[in-house]
Design a protein around this motif. Structure first.
Motif, PDB file in Angstrom:
ATOM      1  N   VAL A 121      43.132  33.789  22.072  1.00 21.77           N
ATOM      2  CA  VAL A 121      42.455  34.795  21.886  1.00 21.77           C
ATOM      3  C   VAL A 121      42.743  35.590  20.641  1.00 21.77           C
ATOM      4  N   ALA A 122      44.026  35.679  20.293  1.00 20.02           N
ATOM      5  CA  ALA A 122      44.642  36.297  19.241  1.00 20.02           C
ATOM      6  C   ALA A 122      44.160  35.288  18.118  1.00 20.02           C
ATOM      7  N   ASP A 123      44.375  34.043  18.029  1.00 18.81           N
ATOM      8  CA  ASP A 123      44.046  33.249  16.699  1.00 18.81           C
ATOM      9  C   ASP A 123      42.469  33.266  16.360  1.00 18.81           C
ATOM     10  N   ALA A 124      41.653  33.442  17.532  1.00 16.70           N
ATOM     11  CA  ALA A 124      40.295  33.883  17.241  1.00 16.70           C
ATOM     12  C   ALA A 124      40.074  34.950  16.565  1.00 16.70           C
ATOM     13  N   ALA A 125      40.756  36.207  17.223  1.00 18.94           N
ATOM     14  CA  ALA A 125      40.484  37.368  16.565  1.00 18.94           C
ATOM     15  C   ALA A 125      40.990  37.268  15.044  1.00 18.94           C
ATOM     16  N   HIS A 126      42.098  36.771  14.796  1.00 16.15           N
ATOM     17  CA  HIS A 126      42.881  36.545  13.519  1.00 16.15           C
ATOM     18  C   HIS A 126      41.957  35.881  12.420  1.00 16.15           C
ATOM     19  N   ALA A 127      41.077  35.050  12.949  1.00 15.61           N
ATOM     20  CA  ALA A 127      40.188  34.089  12.323  1.00 15.61           C
ATOM     21  C   ALA A 127      39.163  34.806  11.393  1.00 15.61           C
ATOM     22  N   GLU A 128      38.598  35.957  12.388  1.00 13.64           N
ATOM     23  CA  GLU A 128      37.610  36.878  11.994  1.00 13.64           C
ATOM     24  C   GLU A 128      37.991  38.140  11.279  1.00 13.64           C
ATOM     25  N   GLY A 129      39.487  38.133  11.080  1.00 14.44           N
ATOM     26  CA  GLY A 129      39.768  39.152  10.174  1.00 14.44           C
ATOM     27  C   GLY A 129      40.420  40.292  10.891  1.00 14.44           C
ATOM     28  N   TYR A 130      40.427  40.474  12.300  1.00 12.63           N
ATOM     29  CA  TYR A 130      40.971  41.425  13.002  1.00 12.63           C
ATOM     30  C   TYR A 130      42.743  41.322  13.136  1.00 12.63           C
ATOM     31  N   LYS A 131      43.130  42.579  13.494  1.00 17.88           N
ATOM     32  CA  LYS A 131      44.450  42.916  13.986  1.00 17.88           C
ATOM     33  C   LYS A 131      44.412  42.670  15.443  1.00 17.88           C
ATOM     34  N   MET A 132      45.388  41.817  16.159  1.00 13.16           N
ATOM     35  CA  MET A 132      45.256  42.083  17.450  1.00 13.16           C
ATOM     36  C   MET A 132      46.587  41.786  18.260  1.00 13.16           C
ATOM     37  N   VAL A 133      47.084  42.472  19.469  1.00 15.97           N
ATOM     38  CA  VAL A 133      48.134  42.296  19.964  1.00 15.97           C
ATOM     39  C   VAL A 133      48.215  42.302  21.406  1.00 15.97           C
ATOM     40  N   ASP A 134      48.943  41.307  22.173  1.00 16.47           N
ATOM     41  CA  ASP A 134      48.877  41.363  23.575  1.00 16.47           C
ATOM     42  C   ASP A 134      50.060  42.338  24.020  1.00 16.47           C
ATOM     43  N   ALA A 135      49.578  43.310  24.853  1.00 11.57           N
ATOM     44  CA  ALA A 135      50.564  44.300  25.362  1.00 11.57           C
ATOM     45  C   ALA A 135      50.683  44.767  26.727  1.00 11.57           C
ATOM     46  N   PRO A 136      51.091  43.514  27.503  1.00 11.74           N
ATOM     47  CA  PRO A 136      51.238  43.771  29.049  1.00 11.74           C
ATOM     48  C   PRO A 136      52.124  44.824  29.282  1.00 11.74           C
ATOM     49  N   VAL A 137      51.940  45.679  30.720  1.00  6.78           N
ATOM     50  CA  VAL A 137      52.789  46.530  30.893  1.00  6.78           C
ATOM     51  C   VAL A 137      53.783  46.299  32.063  1.00  6.78           C
ATOM     52  N   SER A 138      54.537  47.395  32.032  1.00  4.74           N
ATOM     53  CA  SER A 138      55.488  47.286  33.346  1.00  4.74           C
ATOM     54  C   SER A 138      55.235  48.825  33.709  1.00  4.74           C
ATOM     55  N   GLY A 139      55.423  49.128  35.234  1.00  4.12           N
ATOM     56  CA  GLY A 139      55.337  50.551  35.642  1.00  4.12           C
ATOM     57  C   GLY A 139      54.655  50.618  36.498  1.00  4.12           C
ATOM     58  N   GLY A 140      53.578  49.929  36.731  1.00  4.28           N
ATOM     59  CA  GLY A 140      52.615  49.978  38.232  1.00  4.28           C
ATOM     60  C   GLY A 140      51.751  51.385  38.040  1.00  4.28           C
ATOM     61  N   ILE A 141      50.978  51.740  39.188  1.00  2.00           N
ATOM     62  CA  ILE A 141      49.734  52.256  39.012  1.00  2.00           C
ATOM     63  C   ILE A 141      50.264  53.958  38.942  1.00  2.00           C
ATOM     64  N   ALA A 142      51.338  54.178  39.457  1.00  2.00           N
ATOM     65  CA  ALA A 142      51.796  55.679  39.175  1.00  2.00           C
ATOM     66  C   ALA A 142      52.263  55.928  37.734  1.00  2.00           C
ATOM     67  N   ALA A 143      52.956  54.678  37.075  1.00  2.00           N
ATOM     68  CA  ALA A 143      53.065  54.887  35.793  1.00  2.00           C
ATOM     69  C   ALA A 143      51.953  55.137  34.791  1.00  2.00           C
TER      70      ALA A 143
END
Length: 307
Positions: A121-143
């Motif tokens: 997905v990042a490659d597809a975004a970059h090919a169209e000129g977008y900046k993209m990051v994957d940013a999964p989280v740690s911490g759960g619902i309360a966080a």
């Protein structure tokens, strides 16, 4: 002449204009709280979810709601997503975001998905000129609700720099893990370790009790000894021992066993692709498959009940 500051993430760093227009796609248990924190930080949030209930909650939190993702991403400075799996992430970005959001927008996927899809997905975004990051989280619902998540971010440095102000409004730590997909790699490696750690902690407490040790006494000893770990001192699986945790609420809330199993499956898929040896990770997956079959909604620390 048009004022372009509100259309640029760089405007958040010069002290003149901290407000951004942000699309948020996916308003479930995690996404709903995250979107609300963006509103609290002063951003204008354009929200979309398939659930009318989730949309209603987002509206109550101050978001502007939309009936589809394409409308939500119109004219935004950034797009944030929190979606269930890689297939949906790929469908949303390639179908509704890329080519529809402004090319200056920063794309930020906070879902936990497989590394290969994140990079595709990042490659597809970059090919169209977008900046993209994957940013999964740690911490759960309360966080997520409290704005204290940790973000593990994969992507080029300039994309990370553009995404950081958005992520900082939702978390306590934003860490650059390297190139695209590395955020996902960090997340699944971390959660594989957490699963192994929790099973070991549960086994130790169970055996200690069978040997006649009081759980609190064992905690007092091991928490200051070489067996100390986060699963013991911050998230103890034994009720009434250590800081308050889901074990004190009959293992309700927290991080669902079904989600831990999902992450372990992603970890084992990544291990297979990369040729990594993960025998304990594989065994943890087997144990959580058995536990989650009937207890998927319970917190993952509830696996102690099987011992």
């Amino acid at each position: 002449m048009q004022d372009r500051r509100a259309a640029s993430p760089l405007a958040t760093t010069n002290g003149e204009d901290t407000n951004m227009k942000i699309a948020f796609i996916g308003l479930g248990n995690m996404g709903g709280g995250m979107a609300a924190n963006l509103v609290k930080a002063g951003h204008s949030v354009r929200a979309f979810d398939l659930s009318e209930e989730a949309l209603s909650a987002a509206k109550d939190a101050g978001c502007q709601t939309f009936s589809n993702a394409r409308e939500a991403v119109e004219g935004v400075d950034a797009v944030v997503s929190m979606l269930p799996n890689g297939e949906i992430v790929k469908k949303v970005y390639t179908g509704d975001v890329i080519g529809h959001a402004p090319h200056a927008a920063t794309l930020i996927d906070c879902s936990t998905i497989d590394v290969a899809t994140a990079r595709e997905v990042a490659d597809a975004a970059h090919a169209e000129g977008y900046k993209m990051v994957d940013a999964p989280v740690s911490g759960g619902i309360a966080a997520a609700a409290g704005g204290t998540l940790t973000f593990m971010v994969g992507g080029e440095k300039h994309a990370f720099d553009a995404a950081e102000p958005v992520l900082s409004a939702m978390g306590k730590a934003v860490i650059h893990a390297g190139d695209a997909g590395n955020g996902q790699a960090a997340k699944i490696c971390n959660n594989m370790l957490l699963a192994i750690q929790m099973i070991g902690t549960a086994e130790a407490f169970s055996m200690a009790q069978k040997l006649g040790l009081d759980p609190q006494t064992f905690y007092d000893i091991s928490s200051v000894s070489s067996g100390q770990c986060w699963s013991m001192t911050s998230y103890c699986p034994v009720p009434g021992v250590g800081p308050q945790s889901p074990s004190d609420n009959e293992y309700k809330g927290g991080f669902a066993a079904a989600l831990m199993l999902k992450d372990l499956k992603l970890a084992m898929e990544a291990a297979k692709r990369s040729g990594a040896s993960t025998p304990l990770g594989g065994h943890a997956r087997e144990l959580y498959e058995k536990f989650a079959a009937d207890n998927g909604a319970l917190d993952f620390s509830g696996i102690i009940k099987t011992l």
